[in-house]
Design a protein around this motif. Structure first.
Motif, PDB file in Angstrom:
ATOM      1  N   LEU A 352     -77.009  37.109  97.904  1.00 13.25           N
ATOM      2  CA  LEU A 352     -77.578  35.777  96.677  1.00 13.25           C
ATOM      3  C   LEU A 352     -77.131  34.893  97.393  1.00 13.25           C
ATOM      4  O   LEU A 352     -77.289  33.664  97.584  1.00 13.25           O
ATOM      5  CB  LEU A 352     -76.967  37.029  95.877  1.00 13.25           C
ATOM      6  N   LYS A 353     -75.252  34.529  97.873  1.00 15.93           N
ATOM      7  CA  LYS A 353     -74.577  33.675  97.990  1.00 15.93           C
ATOM      8  C   LYS A 353     -75.748  32.735  99.762  1.00 15.93           C
ATOM      9  O   LYS A 353     -75.623  31.588  98.723  1.00 15.93           O
ATOM     10  CB  LYS A 353     -73.656  33.911  98.010  1.00 15.93           C
ATOM     11  N   SER A 354     -76.024  33.063  99.873  1.00 15.83           N
ATOM     12  CA  SER A 354     -76.910  31.985 101.397  1.00 15.83           C
ATOM     13  C   SER A 354     -77.954  32.233 100.676  1.00 15.83           C
ATOM     14  O   SER A 354     -77.972  30.978 101.287  1.00 15.83           O
ATOM     15  CB  SER A 354     -77.212  33.434 102.314  1.00 15.83           C
ATOM     16  N   ALA A 355     -78.806  32.906 100.113  1.00 14.45           N
ATOM     17  CA  ALA A 355     -79.997  32.678  99.239  1.00 14.45           C
ATOM     18  C   ALA A 355     -79.770  30.802  98.903  1.00 14.45           C
ATOM     19  O   ALA A 355     -80.351  30.369  98.721  1.00 14.45           O
ATOM     20  CB  ALA A 355     -80.772  33.643  98.715  1.00 14.45           C
ATOM     21  N   PHE A 356     -78.818  31.083  96.985  1.00 14.66           N
ATOM     22  CA  PHE A 356     -78.285  30.113  96.705  1.00 14.66           C
ATOM     23  C   PHE A 356     -77.923  28.847  97.117  1.00 14.66           C
ATOM     24  O   PHE A 356     -78.463  27.964  97.101  1.00 14.66           O
ATOM     25  CB  PHE A 356     -77.527  30.504  95.739  1.00 14.66           C
ATOM     26  N   LYS A 357     -77.188  28.718  98.485  1.00 17.81           N
ATOM     27  CA  LYS A 357     -77.024  28.221  99.279  1.00 17.81           C
ATOM     28  C   LYS A 357     -78.061  27.061  99.603  1.00 17.81           C
ATOM     29  O   LYS A 357     -78.731  25.681 100.164  1.00 17.81           O
ATOM     30  CB  LYS A 357     -76.445  28.124 100.693  1.00 17.81           C
ATOM     31  N   LEU A 358     -79.638  27.826 100.111  1.00 17.52           N
ATOM     32  CA  LEU A 358     -80.983  26.678 100.266  1.00 17.52           C
ATOM     33  C   LEU A 358     -81.153  25.913  99.275  1.00 17.52           C
ATOM     34  O   LEU A 358     -81.651  25.001  99.469  1.00 17.52           O
ATOM     35  CB  LEU A 358     -81.389  28.165 100.796  1.00 17.52           C
ATOM     36  N   LEU A 359     -81.004  26.325  98.056  1.00 17.07           N
ATOM     37  CA  LEU A 359     -81.237  25.989  96.389  1.00 17.07           C
ATOM     38  C   LEU A 359     -80.332  24.457  96.535  1.00 17.07           C
ATOM     39  O   LEU A 359     -81.205  23.038  96.348  1.00 17.07           O
ATOM     40  CB  LEU A 359     -81.732  27.000  95.732  1.00 17.07           C
ATOM     41  N   VAL A 360     -79.179  24.831  96.714  1.00 16.80           N
ATOM     42  CA  VAL A 360     -77.706  23.882  96.396  1.00 16.80           C
ATOM     43  C   VAL A 360     -78.611  22.666  97.230  1.00 16.80           C
ATOM     44  O   VAL A 360     -78.090  21.168  96.995  1.00 16.80           O
ATOM     45  CB  VAL A 360     -76.720  24.267  96.554  1.00 16.80           C
ATOM     46  N   ILE A 394     -70.802  24.875  96.604  1.00 13.55           N
ATOM     47  CA  ILE A 394     -70.484  25.931  97.557  1.00 13.55           C
ATOM     48  C   ILE A 394     -69.999  26.976  97.666  1.00 13.55           C
ATOM     49  O   ILE A 394     -69.740  27.748  98.049  1.00 13.55           O
ATOM     50  CB  ILE A 394     -70.935  25.442  98.937  1.00 13.55           C
ATOM     51  N   ALA A 395     -68.798  26.256  97.539  1.00 13.26           N
ATOM     52  CA  ALA A 395     -67.235  26.254  97.391  1.00 13.26           C
ATOM     53  C   ALA A 395     -67.353  27.654  96.346  1.00 13.26           C
ATOM     54  O   ALA A 395     -66.829  28.345  96.803  1.00 13.26           O
ATOM     55  CB  ALA A 395     -66.313  25.805  96.915  1.00 13.26           C
ATOM     56  N   ALA A 396     -67.402  27.304  94.806  1.00 11.71           N
ATOM     57  CA  ALA A 396     -67.669  28.344  93.930  1.00 11.71           C
ATOM     58  C   ALA A 396     -68.508  29.343  93.779  1.00 11.71           C
ATOM     59  O   ALA A 396     -68.151  30.541  94.137  1.00 11.71           O
ATOM     60  CB  ALA A 396     -68.180  27.373  93.152  1.00 11.71           C
ATOM     61  N   LEU A 397     -69.578  29.635  95.009  1.00 14.97           N
ATOM     62  CA  LEU A 397     -70.900  30.598  94.893  1.00 14.97           C
ATOM     63  C   LEU A 397     -69.851  31.265  96.068  1.00 14.97           C
ATOM     64  O   LEU A 397     -69.714  32.439  96.117  1.00 14.97           O
ATOM     65  CB  LEU A 397     -71.479  29.978  95.768  1.00 14.97           C
ATOM     66  N   ASN A 398     -69.030  30.394  97.521  1.00 13.10           N
ATOM     67  CA  ASN A 398     -68.661  31.415  98.134  1.00 13.10           C
ATOM     68  C   ASN A 398     -67.111  32.491  98.079  1.00 13.10           C
ATOM     69  O   ASN A 398     -67.007  33.141  98.082  1.00 13.10           O
ATOM     70  CB  ASN A 398     -67.609  30.457  99.283  1.00 13.10           C
ATOM     71  N   GLN A 399     -66.732  31.977  96.991  1.00 11.79           N
ATOM     72  CA  GLN A 399     -65.800  32.923  96.227  1.00 11.79           C
ATOM     73  C   GLN A 399     -65.486  33.701  95.166  1.00 11.79           C
ATOM     74  O   GLN A 399     -64.973  34.908  94.380  1.00 11.79           O
ATOM     75  CB  GLN A 399     -64.535  32.108  95.112  1.00 11.79           C
TER      76      GLN A 399
END
Length: 688
Positions: A352-360, A394-399
């Motif tokens: 999920l986190k990797s996928a959302f980075k594509l959107l970001v 992305i930092a917020a997603l990574n946490q």
């Protein structure tokens, strides 16, 4: 002096003897090359022994010239000489004498020992492994009766997947959430093993810790806890009794990617997981862009049915207007992310986190993003942040980390509150929910979630629902949320699928160009005797709903296409699939020749994204059978495959090879390779 010499000689002898001792290691496999845990390994003639771990690995100390014996239930005992090599690995041989029928004599009577079935042998292996686990636990006190239900176990890092062994059977990581939600009344005892000890006993698969469980029945079988809404396949309807066919469009594509995941994993496909309209709409077709004031073009086609000579196929296709990225209005997005314990698997929160980075990475300065998470409770982890501050988002997603129960209702409440607070009247306001749908705190039933979302959609905030993971995937709940939340539903099982949803279909995922899109088809009774809509069972509407603007229907995003198929029985044809009804006395249908060249009329109603009143379009299809277009060949292939895996009564004794032949003819340019992937998928299913 003599005594000193004797001592020196004794020491030299001891040193020489010890120099012959060495550590032997290796991996033992079964006849299929798979690791064989629980193999007993003994230095022959001694009490020195060990067992292979979960990965079939072992270590034992022995001297040069020793004999190692390897024994396991149902396999030939092997002996290996300890030589200069330090690694002894091999595959054990099945004991054929153990499997063959033999005749024994007892009390003068000849009796036959039956050949053990594969299931019996598997159970005996399982029991042997379970016994070996019990021995390795050394009779220590069993703790932690019941399971921890998603909470972090003391001494085990809750961020990483742990190994569960239930009644001697290791559980694949992706099904951990099913075990975590096991009813405590089923459990006889459970022992928690911390990482160091767990790895020592069970190998690297237990490097993050292990929970060994014995159930009261002693033969627990893992069952998927996935849920799907029940589907009753559409039947043929006669024109006399059902002159109109009315349904809501569906741009969801989750069913296809979910089925693809199951086939690739060699799993059985639940019939209710198969939604033929979502399979068809997964693919793009060569429909023209709209060229008038309406946001979509209408396309129809009529061909002979590939799987039934007695019927014809009718296709109705909508193509939404495609907007360039820079043409899209500013977005006010709230990422609503499930971080509960059930999301710990690699194919859930990490994917999920990797996928959302594509959107970001595609967001612009004028776009705003907030992040809300929920587990046992809900909270804001990122306040509205400009899309050009990608590193901060992305930092917020990574946490994000997983753990705890699942308060999905609270999360939805908070996400909508945040979206409404920062509502952009000239922009695109949307909550993007990412979860496996396993809500278990607060409002959680499909009906409760429907009521909640129906209230929230009045705010003007749209909803996209992304499903992740499997084992406890709640498709029915996520479909309900998307349908009632003026949004769409996709299932992401790989980064390839994430790239499709957030990359190639970015605009359609985020921006709605028409809402509450309804279709009503009226067939000409002088031409058509009966019809059936293929798929859309969960999207059917009452005929009167078509003109009722208070009734919710489907949404169409930028660049999205929608395809619907009807199979029709002509007025002068017969079919075993349709039994005619008696002529009506009081509502006789008067036929007219004024429309003798028309096969059907299709009406469309839609609203603008911010509108409350519907706009109607009408399209008339002339009665003309054509050679199937390339797209129509492929659409037919996908529909037939869906019917076959649903065990439909309308497949007319066709085979998988018929699907492949149709798909090959409909392959076309296939720039992204999705159609070729479909063909490979069908071939894989044929080999299951």
């Amino acid at each position: 002096m003599k005594n000193l010499l004797q001592i020196i000689l004794a020491l030299l002898f001891t040193i020489q003897a010890n120099s012959q001792e060495k550590t032997i290691s290796g991996t033992i496999a079964d006849e299929n090359g798979l690791p064989l845990p629980g193999v007993n390994i003994v230095v022959k003639g001694t009490s020195i022994g060990t067992q292979t771990d979960f990965d079939g690995n072992y270590e034992i100390k022995a001297n040069l010239g020793d004999i190692l014996t390897y024994s396991y239930l149902g396999y030939v005992t092997a002996e290996k000489l300890v030589g200069t090599a330090s690694n002894i690995s091999f595959a054990m041989t099945v004991d054929s004498e153990y499997l063959e029928e033999v005749v024994i004599t007892a009390f003068g009577l000849a009796r036959t020992r039956r050949l053990p079935s594969e299931a019996q042998i598997k159970k005996q292996k399982q029991q042997a492994y379970h016994n070996s686990i019990t021995r390795q636990l050394n009779g220590k006190a069993i703790v932690n009766k019941g399971l921890y239900n998603g909470q972090t176990i003391k001494g085990i890092n809750g961020k990483r997947p742990i190994l569960y062994i239930v009644d001697g059977v290791p559980i694949p990581y992706e099904y951990n959430s099913v075990i975590q939600n096991m009813n405590a009344n089923q459990i006889d005892f459970a022992k928690v093993m911390k990482p160091v000890k767990a790895k020592e006993v069970f190998g690297k698969a237990a490097k993050n810790g292990c929970v060994v469980i014995t159930t009261k029945s002693g033969n627990y079988r893992l069952e998927s806890d996935e849920s799907y809404a029940h589907i009753t396949e559409n039947d043929f309807k006669g024109i006399k009794t059902a002159p109109l066919s009315t349904f809501s469009i569906d741009v969801d594509k989750a069913s296809y990617s979910n089925i693809r995941r199951m086939i690739n994993n060699g799993q059985q496909i639940p019939i209710d997981a198969v939604k033929i309209e979502e399979m068809i709409n997964y693919f793009n077709y060569n429909y023209p862009q709209p060229n008038d004031e309406h946001p979509f073009s209408i396309n129809t086609e009529q061909v002979e049915t590939p799987w039934n000579k007695e019927t014809q196929l009718v296709k109705i296709g909508l193509q939404g207007k495609t907007y360039l990225h820079e043409e899209l209005p500013p977005s006010n997005l709230v990422f609503l992310i499930d971080v509960s314990g059930s999301m710990s698997s690699q194919n859930k929160l990490p994917l999920l986190k990797s996928a959302f980075k594509l959107l970001v990475n595609q967001l612009r300065k004028q776009d705003k993003v907030s992040i809300v998470v929920y587990a046992g409770a809900a909270g804001v982890v990122l306040k509205p942040t400009s899309g050009d501050k990608k590193e901060q988002i992305i930092a917020a997603l990574n946490q994000l980390q997983s753990g705890g129960s699942t308060a999905g209702g609270q999360g939805i409440e908070l996400a909508y509150t945040l979206a409404e607070k920062h509502f952009n009247r000239k922009g695109n306001n949307r909550v993007i929910l990412a979860t496996d749908g396993d809500f278990n705190v607060g409002a959680s039933s499909d009906l409760a979630m429907q009521d909640l979302i129906e209230q929230k959609r009045r705010s003007g905030v749209f909803l996209s629902v992304l499903g992740f993971g499997y084992g406890n995937y709640k498709d029915s709940k996520l479909e309900t949320l998307a349908d009632k939340g003026n949004g769409n539903h996709a299932y992401i099982d790989t980064m390839q699928e994430a790239q499709k949803v957030f990359g190639k279909e970015f605009g359609g995922t985020l921006y709605t160009i028409a809402k509450d899109v309804k279709i009503q088809v009226e067939f000409n009774p002088s031409k058509v005797k009966a019809y059936r809509l293929i798929g859309y069972e969960n999207r059917m509407l009452a005929d009167e709903d078509f003109v009722d603007d208070t009734k919710d229907a489907g949404e169409l995003g930028s660049g999205h296409s929608v395809t619907a198929l009807y199979e029709i029985i002509l007025a002068d044809s017969k079919s075993d699939f349709f039994k005619p009804v008696p002529d009506l006395k009081y509502s006789k249908i008067d036929l007219t020749n004024n429309y003798s060249n028309e096969l059907f009329t299709v009406r469309f109603r839609y609203k603008k994204p911010d509108g409350n009143n519907s706009i109607e379009m009408i399209h008339i299809h002339k009665d003309k059978v054509q050679d199937a277009s390339v797209d129509m060949e492929f659409i037919s292939a996908v529909a037939l495959f869906g019917m076959q895996i649903r065990k439909s009564q309308f497949t007319n004794n066709t085979y998988i090879d018929n699907v492949i032949q149709l798909a090959e003819k409909g392959r076309g340019k296939d720039e992204n390779g999705y159609r070729a992937e479909f063909i490979r998928l069908v071939e894989s299913y044929n080999n299951l």
